[in-house]
Scaffold this active site. Structure first.
Site, PDB file in Angstrom:
ATOM      1  CE  LYS A  15      25.983 -42.327  11.002  1.00  0.00           C
ATOM      2  NZ  LYS A  15      24.583 -41.895  11.159  1.00  0.00           N
ATOM      3  CG  ASN A  16      23.121 -45.065   9.156  1.00  0.00           C
ATOM      4  OD1 ASN A  16      23.365 -44.340  10.128  1.00  0.00           O
ATOM      5  ND2 ASN A  16      22.990 -44.589   7.925  1.00  0.00           N
ATOM      6  CB  CYS A  35      18.499 -32.360  10.294  1.00  0.00           C
ATOM      7  SG  CYS A  35      18.558 -33.371   8.845  1.00  0.00           S
ATOM      8  NE  ARG A  60      16.925 -37.071   7.760  1.00  0.00           N
ATOM      9  CZ  ARG A  60      18.107 -37.538   8.140  1.00  0.00           C
ATOM     10  NH1 ARG A  60      19.076 -36.709   8.424  1.00  0.00           N
ATOM     11  NH2 ARG A  60      18.303 -38.831   8.235  1.00  0.00           N
ATOM     12  CG  ASP A  67      23.777 -41.900   3.883  1.00  0.00           C
ATOM     13  OD1 ASP A  67      23.169 -40.818   3.789  1.00  0.00           O
ATOM     14  OD2 ASP A  67      23.575 -42.704   4.820  1.00  0.00           O
ATOM     15  NE  ARG A  74      25.832 -36.818  13.508  1.00  0.00           N
ATOM     16  CZ  ARG A  74      25.044 -36.719  12.441  1.00  0.00           C
ATOM     17  NH1 ARG A  74      25.056 -35.642  11.705  1.00  0.00           N
ATOM     18  NH2 ARG A  74      24.227 -37.695  12.132  1.00  0.00           N
TER      19      ARG A  74
HETATM   20  C1  UD1 Z   1      18.453 -43.140   7.136  1.00  0.00           C
HETATM   21  C2  UD1 Z   1      19.919 -43.072   7.430  1.00  0.00           C
HETATM   22  C3  UD1 Z   1      20.568 -41.938   6.641  1.00  0.00           C
HETATM   23  C4  UD1 Z   1      20.235 -42.061   5.161  1.00  0.00           C
HETATM   24  C5  UD1 Z   1      18.739 -42.223   4.954  1.00  0.00           C
HETATM   25  C6  UD1 Z   1      18.344 -42.518   3.527  1.00  0.00           C
HETATM   26  C7  UD1 Z   1      20.058 -43.895   9.709  1.00  0.00           C
HETATM   27  C8  UD1 Z   1      20.301 -43.585  11.147  1.00  0.00           C
HETATM   28  N1  UD1 Z   1      20.098 -42.854   8.851  1.00  0.00           N
HETATM   29  O1  UD1 Z   1      17.878 -41.907   7.599  1.00  0.00           O
HETATM   30  O2  UD1 Z   1      21.981 -42.008   6.835  1.00  0.00           O
HETATM   31  O3  UD1 Z   1      20.670 -40.909   4.488  1.00  0.00           O
HETATM   32  O4  UD1 Z   1      18.235 -43.301   5.762  1.00  0.00           O
HETATM   33  O5  UD1 Z   1      18.968 -43.673   3.075  1.00  0.00           O
HETATM   34  O6  UD1 Z   1      19.871 -45.037   9.321  1.00  0.00           O
HETATM   35  N2  UD1 Z   1      10.245 -39.504   5.364  1.00  0.00           N
HETATM   36  C9  UD1 Z   1       8.954 -39.067   5.520  1.00  0.00           C
HETATM   37  N3  UD1 Z   1       8.241 -39.477   6.624  1.00  0.00           N
HETATM   38  C10 UD1 Z   1       8.777 -40.288   7.560  1.00  0.00           C
HETATM   39  C11 UD1 Z   1      10.103 -40.733   7.403  1.00  0.00           C
HETATM   40  C12 UD1 Z   1      10.814 -40.323   6.287  1.00  0.00           C
HETATM   41  O7  UD1 Z   1       8.428 -38.318   4.683  1.00  0.00           O
HETATM   42  O8  UD1 Z   1       8.089 -40.606   8.542  1.00  0.00           O
HETATM   43  C13 UD1 Z   1      11.031 -39.081   4.170  1.00  0.00           C
HETATM   44  C14 UD1 Z   1      12.284 -38.291   4.525  1.00  0.00           C
HETATM   45  O9  UD1 Z   1      12.001 -36.918   4.701  1.00  0.00           O
HETATM   46  C15 UD1 Z   1      13.160 -38.557   3.317  1.00  0.00           C
HETATM   47  C16 UD1 Z   1      12.781 -39.997   2.933  1.00  0.00           C
HETATM   48  O10 UD1 Z   1      11.535 -40.246   3.571  1.00  0.00           O
HETATM   49  O11 UD1 Z   1      12.818 -37.699   2.261  1.00  0.00           O
HETATM   50  C17 UD1 Z   1      13.775 -41.045   3.387  1.00  0.00           C
HETATM   51  O12 UD1 Z   1      14.101 -40.829   4.739  1.00  0.00           O
HETATM   52  P1  UD1 Z   1      14.472 -42.025   5.735  1.00  0.00           P
HETATM   53  O13 UD1 Z   1      14.765 -43.261   4.950  1.00  0.00           O
HETATM   54  O14 UD1 Z   1      13.453 -42.095   6.801  1.00  0.00           O
HETATM   55  O15 UD1 Z   1      15.817 -41.485   6.355  1.00  0.00           O
HETATM   56  P2  UD1 Z   1      16.312 -41.797   7.796  1.00  0.00           P
HETATM   57  O16 UD1 Z   1      15.783 -43.122   8.212  1.00  0.00           O
HETATM   58  O17 UD1 Z   1      16.073 -40.624   8.674  1.00  0.00           O
END
Ligand code: UD1
Length: 416
Positions: free
Chosen positions: A22-23, A116, A121, A304, A396
């Site tokens: 999915k990701n 969420c 996030r 995850d 999902r």
């Molecule tokens: C992706 C995955 C999700 C997984 C996560 C961590 C997808 C669609 N989802 O989510 O399943 O649990 O990676 O492996 O691929 N952060 C910031 N600023 C930003 C972006 C992120 O502070 O602009 C923080 C987030 O709050 C979190 C950390 O960085 O604490 C990691 O998040 P991130 O890797 O971005 O998660 P997703 O990409 O949303």
């Protein structure tokens, strides 16, 4: 609303086919926006998040042909460069259209995802990275509005490792003028798979899978064909299920090299695991030892898989510390596991799990995707009947979960 009803205590045996990730599929579907030529994909799982992404792309004007796990996307004519709140609120990964739209059309308007269940996030790094490439970005009425005549290559250091942030910026940079260097980039296999697809489309990308990704912008991207990488989290979930229930399962279309940290922990817990290039076989007698878990970006232990290993530890011999370092509120399964008789105490971002001999079936509520999976795992070993409510979270991210588990011998059914 659908529920799952599980009769616990049945070992899993047989073979299960792992779906495309999915990701990986989500960013790759969005990458179709970068080109006016068609992108053909195989291994696109039938999942709610995938359907949501396809609806969003169709809303923007992408023509989509779908047959089984095959999807062909044609983004020649785009009628809207906006991702509306109604769509983004159901799936945060919708933010992945921001980079491609801005890079190809010089404009994008994407609803801010908001919080969420598992934490706040933010998407500040997505925004800062695009600003570093020269985009003008304003937040207005809950929307990110981005404009840029032409994105310009830049060096950008991400102070936190972000998976979708890395993906968004990598996609944007493929059409920027000059070279972009992304430092402290995410190394997740899904980032690598996206890069491989973009390279097939004509992008010039080096270093995906390392901390530093270098992207030399090109004038345009072309069409391509790509097979989505297998879902390591789905594979990991079936492995934990087999370890907990006892049994012998072969996972087909699964790659052990993407699951090093998970496999090591399963071996520490007492499971036996063998693999070849395209399959993993796991066997277990169900007698498990507790294993400490600390989540961190790839190649360390994935967040995850945290909830699933919490479930494993509830019935293992000993006491385990489960520490979550990525998301601040990812222990919502704990309250539900307590209802099944687990012994867990949470202190800050660490859960102390004291293994018990037996879990007792009960009615529990799914709260997010992986938490829901962990409740299914607990239900598979709990005595008597476990009912899991609000399973739309599972839909999902797990393709035909109850069908695949039933084929392995689990007693699980969906009721409407
Ligand atoms: C992706 C995955 C999700 C997984 C996560 C961590 C997808 C669609 N989802 O989510 O399943 O649990 O990676 O492996 O691929 N952060 C910031 N600023 C930003 C972006 C992120 O502070 O602009 C923080 C987030 O709050 C979190 C950390 O960085 O604490 C990691 O998040 P991130 O890797 O971005 O998660 P997703 O990409 O949303």
């Amino acid at each position: 609303m659908d529920k799952l009803v599980i009769q616990g205590g049945h070992p899993l045996n047989g073979e299960v086919n792992i779906s495309g990730a999915k990701n990986a599929a989500l960013p790759i579907l969005c990458s179709s926006l970068l080109s006016e030529m068609a992108l053909s994909l195989r291994g696109v799982a039938s999942l709610k998040d995938i359907a949501t992404t396809i609806s969003l792309l169709e809303y923007m004007g992408v023509k989509v042909l779908r047959k089984g796990d095959f999807v062909k996307l044609d983004a020649k004519e785009i009628v809207s460069k906006e991702a509306p709140y109604e769509m983004v609120k159901t799936m945060r990964a919708s933010i992945l259209v921001l980079g491609p739209l801005l890079a190809r059309f010089g404009f994008a308007r994407v609803s801010l995802p908001g919080g969420c269940a598992i934490g706040s996030r933010p998407v500040d790094l997505h925004i800062k990275g695009l600003q570093a490439m020269g985009a003008e970005i304003h937040i207005e009425h809950g929307y990110i509005q981005a404009t840029a005549k032409k994105l310009i290559g830049a060096r950008f250091v991400m102070d936190i490792v972000t998976v979708t942030g890395t993906e968004n910026l990598m996609m944007a940079a493929t059409l920027a003028k000059g070279t972009t260097i992304l430092e402290n980039a995410a190394k997740e296999p899904e980032v690598v798979d996206l890069a491989e697809c973009l390279i097939k489309m004509g992008a010039q990308i080096e270093g995906a899978g390392t901390d530093t990704i270098t992207i030399h912008g090109v004038d345009k991207l072309l069409g391509a064909e790509h097979d989505v990488v297998c879902d390591r989290i789905e594979a990991g979930t079936y492995m934990v299920a087999t370890a907990m229930t006892g049994g012998h399962v072969k996972l087909k279309n699964a790659r052990a090299d993407l699951l090093d940290a998970v496999i090591e922990k399963l071996r520490d817990a007492g499971a036996k695991i063998e693999s070849d290039s395209n399959s993993i076989t796991i066997s277990s007698n169900g007698n498990l030892k507790s294993v400490n878990i600390r989540t961190a970006p790839h190649p360390a232990f994935p967040t995850d898989m945290q909830a699933q290993f919490m479930a494993l530890n509830t019935i293992a011999d000993g006491v385990a510390l489960v520490t979550e370092t990525i998301f601040e509120n990812r222990f919502m399964h704990v309250q539900e596991m307590l209802r099944l008789g687990a012994k867990i105490e949470v202190e800050g971002n660490t859960a102390v799990v004291q293994g018990v001999r037996n879990l007792d079936g009960a009615t529990v509520m799914a709260t997010d995707l992986r938490a829901s999976a962990s409740l299914v795992l607990a239900g598979l070993v709990a005595s008597g009947e476990t009912i899991i409510e609000r399973i739309y979270h599972l839909d999902r991210g797990y393709e035909r979960l109850e069908e695949k588990l039933s084929a392995l011998g689990a007693k699980i059914k969906r009721i409407h």
